[in-house]
Design an enzyme around this catalytic site. Structure first.
Site, PDB file in Angstrom:
ATOM      1  N   GLU A 252       2.308 -20.856  -6.665  1.00  0.00           N
ATOM      2  CA  GLU A 252       2.151 -19.519  -7.259  1.00  0.00           C
ATOM      3  C   GLU A 252       2.311 -18.518  -6.131  1.00  0.00           C
ATOM      4  OE1 GLU A 252       2.142 -18.656 -10.189  1.00  0.00           O
ATOM      5  OE2 GLU A 252       1.638 -20.476 -11.284  1.00  0.00           O
ATOM      6  N   CYS A 286      -0.909 -10.291  -6.606  1.00  0.00           N
ATOM      7  CA  CYS A 286       0.469 -10.795  -6.788  1.00  0.00           C
ATOM      8  C   CYS A 286       1.165 -10.083  -7.932  1.00  0.00           C
ATOM      9  CB  CYS A 286       0.430 -12.294  -7.039  1.00  0.00           C
ATOM     10  SG  CYS A 286      -0.677 -12.749  -8.379  1.00  0.00           S
TER      11      CYS A 286
HETATM   12  P1  NAD Z   1      -0.292 -16.609   2.845  1.00  0.00           P
HETATM   13  O1  NAD Z   1       0.812 -17.394   2.246  1.00  0.00           O
HETATM   14  O2  NAD Z   1      -0.154 -16.117   4.225  1.00  0.00           O
HETATM   15  O3  NAD Z   1      -1.672 -17.460   2.809  1.00  0.00           O
HETATM   16  C1  NAD Z   1      -2.131 -18.067   1.627  1.00  0.00           C
HETATM   17  C2  NAD Z   1      -2.865 -19.361   1.971  1.00  0.00           C
HETATM   18  O4  NAD Z   1      -1.932 -20.312   2.487  1.00  0.00           O
HETATM   19  C3  NAD Z   1      -3.925 -19.212   3.056  1.00  0.00           C
HETATM   20  O5  NAD Z   1      -5.017 -20.060   2.755  1.00  0.00           O
HETATM   21  C4  NAD Z   1      -3.210 -19.686   4.314  1.00  0.00           C
HETATM   22  O6  NAD Z   1      -4.100 -20.137   5.309  1.00  0.00           O
HETATM   23  C5  NAD Z   1      -2.354 -20.814   3.757  1.00  0.00           C
HETATM   24  N1  NAD Z   1      -1.137 -21.121   4.501  1.00  0.00           N
HETATM   25  C6  NAD Z   1      -0.315 -20.272   5.150  1.00  0.00           C
HETATM   26  N2  NAD Z   1       0.742 -20.945   5.663  1.00  0.00           N
HETATM   27  C7  NAD Z   1       0.589 -22.249   5.303  1.00  0.00           C
HETATM   28  C8  NAD Z   1       1.353 -23.437   5.527  1.00  0.00           C
HETATM   29  N3  NAD Z   1       2.491 -23.425   6.222  1.00  0.00           N
HETATM   30  N4  NAD Z   1       0.898 -24.605   5.026  1.00  0.00           N
HETATM   31  C9  NAD Z   1      -0.246 -24.644   4.306  1.00  0.00           C
HETATM   32  N5  NAD Z   1      -1.026 -23.556   4.075  1.00  0.00           N
HETATM   33  C10 NAD Z   1      -0.616 -22.369   4.561  1.00  0.00           C
HETATM   34  O7  NAD Z   1      -0.553 -15.452   1.800  1.00  0.00           O
HETATM   35  P2  NAD Z   1      -1.251 -14.035   2.034  1.00  0.00           P
HETATM   36  O8  NAD Z   1      -0.284 -13.109   2.648  1.00  0.00           O
HETATM   37  O9  NAD Z   1      -2.552 -14.189   2.685  1.00  0.00           O
HETATM   38  O10 NAD Z   1      -1.492 -13.657   0.502  1.00  0.00           O
HETATM   39  C11 NAD Z   1      -0.739 -12.763  -0.142  1.00  0.00           C
HETATM   40  C12 NAD Z   1       0.428 -13.396  -0.864  1.00  0.00           C
HETATM   41  O11 NAD Z   1      -0.043 -14.276  -1.884  1.00  0.00           O
HETATM   42  C13 NAD Z   1       1.266 -12.355  -1.563  1.00  0.00           C
HETATM   43  O12 NAD Z   1       2.628 -12.641  -1.391  1.00  0.00           O
HETATM   44  C14 NAD Z   1       0.853 -12.516  -3.019  1.00  0.00           C
HETATM   45  O13 NAD Z   1       1.807 -12.051  -3.938  1.00  0.00           O
HETATM   46  C15 NAD Z   1       0.612 -13.980  -3.117  1.00  0.00           C
HETATM   47  N6  NAD Z   1      -0.259 -14.303  -4.258  1.00  0.00           N
HETATM   48  C16 NAD Z   1       0.278 -14.938  -5.343  1.00  0.00           C
HETATM   49  C17 NAD Z   1      -0.503 -15.189  -6.471  1.00  0.00           C
HETATM   50  C18 NAD Z   1       0.088 -15.882  -7.692  1.00  0.00           C
HETATM   51  O14 NAD Z   1      -0.672 -16.361  -8.520  1.00  0.00           O
HETATM   52  N7  NAD Z   1       1.401 -15.920  -7.856  1.00  0.00           N
HETATM   53  C19 NAD Z   1      -1.836 -14.784  -6.478  1.00  0.00           C
HETATM   54  C20 NAD Z   1      -2.348 -14.126  -5.367  1.00  0.00           C
HETATM   55  C21 NAD Z   1      -1.554 -13.899  -4.254  1.00  0.00           C
END
Ligand code: NAD
Length: 486
Positions: A252, A286
């Site tokens: 997601e 998001c």
């Molecule tokens: P991010 O991808 O940087 O981090 C999200 C999570 O993933 C964190 O727990 C982080 O530690 C982990 N992570 C990061 N890189 C990783 C990897 N290589 N392997 C495994 N885990 C990893 O996201 P963010 O910038 O903190 O959050 C915002 C983003 O999330 C925005 O793009 C937003 O649109 C999206 N989001 C999507 C939804 C949805 O349901 N579609 C909901 C909320 C947020």
């Protein structure tokens, strides 16, 4: 009694009990003041390996228990969320920068996730198939085993719970890795709620940590399915790694959701809907309305009203009365928002409201004279920015809204809902709201996006949750051993 006991969670990770992490500790920071709220354990790769092994052992007994027992744990978890709602909401304000209304709503959603998952535990888990042979043929759903949940910072409680609760209800064990910036409200709270609810030790473990812990969770052989919510860039890496390890990943991801205001829409209501869609939780959602497409006949009035609303909103400490927008999660994200606004202005956009910040508090911003290539229109901002573009025909609106890689949520405002639905049919999107803005979530509705917004995976509702957190098994049974020609 409080839910969180300071002597237990501080400095630790949760593996059924709170204990030190081999990865050390990490600070819990207030985005409002920049001050440290405490330390929590920070999982390293070795902690994840140990947790996944523990989960694999605990899962067998959990899956063998009756559905009534599992449902009872989830009901008690729902009651615990209700009982400790004030304490949990205060962590969401302090650590995630949530305004009071958003924090309260998030706790409420966690309650509904728990109760809906309690009901999920008693749903039928398969169907009787027809077979050309004289035998009983079934397709049934069985637990996956170990599920890894990786969640972001913005709705930390609900984006963890929407996977944790149904996965547990269906007989799986879960290792949850919350974002390190929201390790308490998206991690410790969930761990303690389920411990209080009587979940057996090891069935849920909560390991705050960064990318290293996340990558190990994706790679670990005791984790069969990954439920990831986060950015598109990280989601691609998770999807690639999961593919290499031949495991399912529900992704997601990001969005840049359009709100289309047709010429027959009520402008006053449209501006209110648009303001809510873009500014709720500082635009860090998001599904945030990232693009406003307004019919040229209404555009001037719409921008005037949207800018007036933006100017009237109070930005500040979420603990203070009347604050509508709290801080941006960190300075890096604030700078990214401001860079997109600055580059949009350089590209010809005009700031009608906001465009300024103080510490991590970014004013709700309205941009006009926007074109399809304006950076804040083209990219996901993840900040309180409402870029407004105009259109003259439905074809033009459909083309602009369908452009780009994302496809998470779409809002269309019109006096004629059928006309809105016909337009929606031309725009790829996982979620469509006619006569509402783009931000919405219910535990009973299948949530998910297409394109760069995700793999089309779904959370919410019986069918989506069964598909996400079980495997299908084909079973046949006959009265005696089958005979063959040799
Ligand atoms: P991010 O991808 O940087 O981090 C999200 C999570 O993933 C964190 O727990 C982080 O530690 C982990 N992570 C990061 N890189 C990783 C990897 N290589 N392997 C495994 N885990 C990893 O996201 P963010 O910038 O903190 O959050 C915002 C983003 O999330 C925005 O793009 C937003 O649109 C999206 N989001 C999507 C939804 C949805 O349901 N579609 C909901 C909320 C947020």
């Amino acid at each position: 009694m409080t839910l969180l006991n300071d002597r237990e969670w501080r400095g630790n990770i949760f593996t059924g009990a709170w204990r030190p992490a081999q990865g050390g500790t990490a600070p819990v920071t207030s985005p409002t003041t920049g001050s440290e709220l405490g330390l929590i354990g920070s999982a390293g790769a070795a902690d994840v390996t140990d947790a996944a092994e523990r989960a694999a052992k605990a899962q067998k007994d959990w899956a063998a228990r009756s559905f009534e027992e599992r449902a009872a744990v989830l009901r008690r978890a729902g009651a615990e969320f209700e009982d400790k709602a004030d304490e949990i909401a205060s962590w969401l304000r302090a650590e995630a920068g949530s305004a009071a209304g958003k924090a309260g709503f998030e706790v409420h959603l966690a309650v509904t996730e728990a109760y809906e998952s309690a009901a999920l535990a008693s749903q039928p888990t398969g169907e009787v198939l027809r077979s050309a042979q004289p035998r009983l043929s079934l397709a049934r759903r069985v637990p996956v085993g170990g599920i890894g949940v990786i969640a972001p910072f913005n709705f930390p409680l609900i984006l963890g719970m929407r996977s944790v609760a149904p996965a547990l209800a269906l007989g799986n064990a879960v290792v949850l890795k919350p974002d390190p910036r929201t390790a308490v409200s998206g991690g410790a709270v969930i761990a303690e709620v389920f411990r209080e609810a009587g979940l057996p030790e090891g069935v849920l473990q909560v390991l705050p940590g960064g990318t290293e812990a996340g990558s190990q969770l994706v790679a670990d052989p005791n984790v069969a399915v990954i439920s990831f919510t986060g950015s598109t860039a990280a989601g691609r890496k998770v999807g690639e790694a999961a593919g290499r390890h031949l495991k399912r990943a529900h992704l997601e991801l990001g969005g840049n959701s359009p709100l289309i205001v047709l010429d027959d829409a009520d402008v006053d209501r449209a501006a209110s809907v648009g303001a809510w869609g873009s500014f709720l939780h500082q635009g860090q959602i998001c599904m945030t309305t990232g693009r406003h497409l307004v019919h040229e006949s209404l555009a001037e009035a719409y921008v005037d009203k949207l800018a007036a609303k933006a100017d009237a909103l109070t930005v500040g400490d979420p603990d203070q009365e009347g604050v509508a927008l709290g801080p941006i999660i960190d300075i890096g994200q604030r700078d990214r928002v401001h860079d997109l606004v600055t580059r949009s202005v350089e590209a010809g956009a005009t700031v009608r409201a906001g465009g300024t910040y103080d510490a991590q508090f970014y004013r709700p911003t309205v941009l006009e004279r926007v074109t399809a290539g304006t950076p804040a229109f083209e990219e996901e901002v993840f900040g309180p920015v409402a870029p407004v573009i105009t259109f003259s025909t439905l074809d033009e609106a459909a083309e602009i809204a369908a452009a780009g890689d994302y496809g998470l949520s779409l809002g269309i405002l019109t006096g004629n809902p059928m006309r809105g639905m016909e337009l929606a049919d031309r725009i790829p999107s996982g979620i469509v709201h006619i006569n509402d803005q783009t931000v919405d979530d219910e535990a009973v509705a299948p949530f998910g996006g297409v394109g760069a917004s995700g793999t089309g995976a779904r959370f919410g509702g019986t069918r989506a949750n069964l598909e996400a957190f079980t495997e299908t098994q084909w079973v046949t049974m006959q009265s005696e051993i089958q005979r063959y020609p040799f």
